[in-house]
Design a protein around this motif. Structure first.
Motif, PDB file in Angstrom:
ATOM      1  N   THR A  62    -122.782 -24.932 -21.250  1.00  0.00           N
ATOM      2  CA  THR A  62    -122.564 -26.283 -21.732  1.00  0.00           C
ATOM      3  C   THR A  62    -121.078 -26.458 -22.029  1.00  0.00           C
ATOM      4  O   THR A  62    -120.286 -25.532 -21.850  1.00  0.00           O
ATOM      5  N   PHE A  63    -120.700 -27.651 -22.483  1.00  0.00           N
ATOM      6  CA  PHE A  63    -119.283 -27.983 -22.622  1.00  0.00           C
ATOM      7  C   PHE A  63    -119.045 -28.729 -23.942  1.00  0.00           C
ATOM      8  O   PHE A  63    -119.934 -29.388 -24.467  1.00  0.00           O
ATOM      9  N   PHE A  64    -117.827 -28.624 -24.452  1.00  0.00           N
ATOM     10  CA  PHE A  64    -117.461 -29.346 -25.671  1.00  0.00           C
ATOM     11  C   PHE A  64    -115.935 -29.482 -25.712  1.00  0.00           C
ATOM     12  O   PHE A  64    -115.236 -28.517 -25.398  1.00  0.00           O
ATOM     13  N   PRO A  65    -115.412 -30.654 -26.059  1.00  0.00           N
ATOM     14  CA  PRO A  65    -116.104 -31.894 -26.413  1.00  0.00           C
ATOM     15  C   PRO A  65    -116.683 -32.598 -25.186  1.00  0.00           C
ATOM     16  O   PRO A  65    -116.571 -32.104 -24.064  1.00  0.00           O
ATOM     17  N   HIS A  66    -117.268 -33.758 -25.418  1.00  0.00           N
ATOM     18  CA  HIS A  66    -117.847 -34.527 -24.319  1.00  0.00           C
ATOM     19  C   HIS A  66    -116.745 -34.938 -23.343  1.00  0.00           C
ATOM     20  O   HIS A  66    -115.658 -35.358 -23.767  1.00  0.00           O
ATOM     21  N   PRO A  67    -117.008 -34.808 -22.036  1.00  0.00           N
ATOM     22  CA  PRO A  67    -115.985 -35.188 -21.042  1.00  0.00           C
ATOM     23  C   PRO A  67    -115.434 -36.597 -21.218  1.00  0.00           C
ATOM     24  O   PRO A  67    -114.261 -36.852 -20.900  1.00  0.00           O
TER      25      PRO A  67
ATOM     26  N   GLU B 129    -114.180 -41.056 -30.601  1.00  0.00           N
ATOM     27  CA  GLU B 129    -114.989 -39.859 -30.749  1.00  0.00           C
ATOM     28  C   GLU B 129    -116.460 -40.146 -30.446  1.00  0.00           C
ATOM     29  O   GLU B 129    -117.047 -41.094 -30.975  1.00  0.00           O
ATOM     30  N   VAL B 130    -117.046 -39.334 -29.585  1.00  0.00           N
ATOM     31  CA  VAL B 130    -118.454 -39.469 -29.242  1.00  0.00           C
ATOM     32  C   VAL B 130    -119.303 -39.047 -30.435  1.00  0.00           C
ATOM     33  O   VAL B 130    -119.007 -38.051 -31.099  1.00  0.00           O
ATOM     34  N   GLN B 131    -120.340 -39.821 -30.718  1.00  0.00           N
ATOM     35  CA  GLN B 131    -121.307 -39.447 -31.748  1.00  0.00           C
ATOM     36  C   GLN B 131    -122.428 -38.669 -31.067  1.00  0.00           C
ATOM     37  O   GLN B 131    -123.124 -39.197 -30.206  1.00  0.00           O
ATOM     38  N   TYR B 132    -122.606 -37.431 -31.460  1.00  0.00           N
ATOM     39  CA  TYR B 132    -123.528 -36.537 -30.761  1.00  0.00           C
ATOM     40  C   TYR B 132    -124.946 -36.605 -31.331  1.00  0.00           C
ATOM     41  O   TYR B 132    -125.153 -36.949 -32.492  1.00  0.00           O
ATOM     42  N   LEU B 133    -125.909 -36.259 -30.484  1.00  0.00           N
ATOM     43  CA  LEU B 133    -127.301 -36.158 -30.923  1.00  0.00           C
ATOM     44  C   LEU B 133    -127.569 -34.821 -31.593  1.00  0.00           C
ATOM     45  O   LEU B 133    -128.538 -34.685 -32.345  1.00  0.00           O
ATOM     46  N   THR B 134    -126.736 -33.847 -31.298  1.00  0.00           N
ATOM     47  CA  THR B 134    -126.827 -32.544 -31.961  1.00  0.00           C
ATOM     48  C   THR B 134    -125.416 -32.020 -32.197  1.00  0.00           C
ATOM     49  O   THR B 134    -124.547 -32.148 -31.335  1.00  0.00           O
ATOM     50  N   SER B 135    -125.216 -31.442 -33.357  1.00  0.00           N
ATOM     51  CA  SER B 135    -123.962 -30.733 -33.589  1.00  0.00           C
ATOM     52  C   SER B 135    -123.947 -29.515 -32.677  1.00  0.00           C
ATOM     53  O   SER B 135    -124.986 -29.086 -32.151  1.00  0.00           O
ATOM     54  N   LEU B 136    -122.782 -28.928 -32.498  1.00  0.00           N
ATOM     55  CA  LEU B 136    -122.674 -27.747 -31.657  1.00  0.00           C
ATOM     56  C   LEU B 136    -123.539 -26.615 -32.211  1.00  0.00           C
ATOM     57  O   LEU B 136    -124.196 -25.880 -31.451  1.00  0.00           O
TER      58      LEU B 136
ATOM     59  N   ILE C 247    -120.226 -21.734 -23.977  1.00  0.00           N
ATOM     60  CA  ILE C 247    -119.692 -23.019 -24.421  1.00  0.00           C
ATOM     61  C   ILE C 247    -118.267 -23.120 -23.912  1.00  0.00           C
ATOM     62  O   ILE C 247    -117.369 -22.422 -24.395  1.00  0.00           O
ATOM     63  N   VAL C 248    -118.066 -23.970 -22.929  1.00  0.00           N
ATOM     64  CA  VAL C 248    -116.756 -24.117 -22.291  1.00  0.00           C
ATOM     65  C   VAL C 248    -115.993 -25.256 -22.953  1.00  0.00           C
ATOM     66  O   VAL C 248    -116.497 -26.380 -23.056  1.00  0.00           O
ATOM     67  N   GLU C 249    -114.781 -24.971 -23.420  1.00  0.00           N
ATOM     68  CA  GLU C 249    -113.947 -26.024 -23.982  1.00  0.00           C
ATOM     69  C   GLU C 249    -113.495 -26.949 -22.856  1.00  0.00           C
ATOM     70  O   GLU C 249    -112.823 -26.527 -21.917  1.00  0.00           O
ATOM     71  N   PHE C 250    -113.920 -28.212 -22.957  1.00  0.00           N
ATOM     72  CA  PHE C 250    -113.599 -29.175 -21.899  1.00  0.00           C
ATOM     73  C   PHE C 250    -112.223 -29.781 -22.172  1.00  0.00           C
ATOM     74  O   PHE C 250    -112.019 -30.488 -23.147  1.00  0.00           O
ATOM     75  N   THR C 251    -111.279 -29.473 -21.297  1.00  0.00           N
ATOM     76  CA  THR C 251    -109.903 -29.963 -21.419  1.00  0.00           C
ATOM     77  C   THR C 251    -109.501 -30.655 -20.124  1.00  0.00           C
ATOM     78  O   THR C 251    -110.202 -30.573 -19.111  1.00  0.00           O
ATOM     79  N   LYS C 252    -108.361 -31.318 -20.152  1.00  0.00           N
ATOM     80  CA  LYS C 252    -107.867 -31.957 -18.936  1.00  0.00           C
ATOM     81  C   LYS C 252    -107.594 -30.922 -17.851  1.00  0.00           C
ATOM     82  O   LYS C 252    -107.822 -31.168 -16.659  1.00  0.00           O
ATOM     83  N   THR C 253    -107.097 -29.762 -18.246  1.00  0.00           N
ATOM     84  CA  THR C 253    -106.832 -28.702 -17.270  1.00  0.00           C
ATOM     85  C   THR C 253    -108.124 -28.220 -16.631  1.00  0.00           C
ATOM     86  O   THR C 253    -108.206 -28.052 -15.410  1.00  0.00           O
TER      87      THR C 253
END
Length: 321
Positions: free
Chosen positions: A54-59, A68-75, A92-98
């Protein structure tokens, strides 16, 4: 279950051969559960380990620069729910621009093949790589036929797709029953008890004023039957989400979340708590007098007790975790 936090670029490490489920999995609802359980079944059949990526934060936060996205579940809650499904590894993959700039080939090579993945499971609408140009159908090409895959079709309820988007819409409409049906458990949000106006105690209904944490998506304004987890113990109560229009001009003080806990007294300021949302009682309204408000709260408590008593008989297995 081992949780592996990944920041791109990731230093390669050895993992056992595995089947992996791919997705954002916000909410870990019934559709997500189908994807993850399909991966687990494939892993058992192939005698491999089972992983979830999975990924975080939301793309959307990274690519569209939305608020900021309001999530249905905390991490943390997502991790707990995925672990309960019998998974061996959670990535848990950190979603970044790179990371988002990786083309489909680079993603498959660096995050699937290098992770010793042998089979991939994802939903019918899953895509990967820059601009989402990679799909499950292109996976054999990008993996040079090193990976096989299973596509899980959409999961529906009465002809409507069970999705994180539709759960958010239901929350915005106050349809807690639909939210809980789609999740397969009772919806929860987390928070901390803070000092409020303390008006509730003057009318016989002291409340815990709760500041939400974890950026979870709150239901729309209204009155709800809830449970509140205080110091590890679940207690029944009634919750008001709103702007207290009887005492203030709309939005004068901002949105508040206040829970009156039945048959409870004690100082819980500063306590971390969890709210379980069981049912919508009514919309928020402005009353002409405090006496009229008290009469309505009396009725709200009666309705909340009935809802909670009924819900006790049909509690999801998830709520025992």
């Amino acid at each position: 279950m081992e949780t592996v936090i990944i920041k791109h670029p990731f230093n390669k490490r050895d993992f056992p051969e595995m089947v992996i489920a791919l997705g954002f999995f916000d909410g870990v609802h019934k559709g997500h559960q189908e994807v993850i359980l399909t991966a687990r079944k494939e892993a058992e059949k192939r005698q491999l380990k089972c992983g979830v990526m999975t990924f975080f934060p939301h793309p959307k936060e990274v690519l569209r620069k939305v608020e900021e996205v309001q999530y249905l579940t905390s991490l943390e809650k997502k991790e707990e729910l995925i672990a309960s499904l019998g998974v061996d590894y959670l990535f848990i993959v950190e979603f970044t621009k790179t990371f988002a700039e990786l083309n489909p080939q680079q993603f498959v090579d660096g995050y699937l093949i290098d992770f010793n993945v042998k089979h991939v499971v994802a939903g019918f609408d899953y895509s990967y790589g820059r601009l989402g140009k990679g799909t499950m159908e292109t996976l054999p090409f990008h993996s040079r036929n090193k990976l096989s895959y299973t596509v899980v079709d959409k999961v529906e309820d009465n002809g409507r797709k069970i999705s994180s988007t539709n759960i958010r819409l239901a929350l915005d409409e106050g349809d807690i029953q639909l939210v809980n049906d789609y999740l397969g458990r009772t919806y929860e949000t987390e928070g901390t008890v803070i000092q409020g106006e303390q008006r509730g105690r003057t009318i016989g209904y002291p409340t815990a004023n709760i500041k939400s944490t974890g950026r979870t998506h709150l239901p729309t304004t209204g009155v709800y039957a809830v449970e509140l987890k205080i110091k590890g113990q679940w207690r029944h109560g009634v919750c008001n989400v709103g702007y207290k229009p009887t005492f203030h001009d709309k939005k004068q003080l901002g949105l508040s979340v206040e829970v009156h806990v039945f048959d409870f007294s004690g100082n819980i300021y500063g306590e971390d708590v969890v709210i379980r949302w069981h049912g919508n009682i009514r919309s928020e309204k402005k009353f002409q007098s405090v006496e009229e408000l008290i009469e309505q709260i009396n009725n709200d408590v009666i309705v909340a007790r009935k809802i909670l008593k009924k819900q006790e008989k049909s509690t999801s297995v998830y709520n025992n975790t």
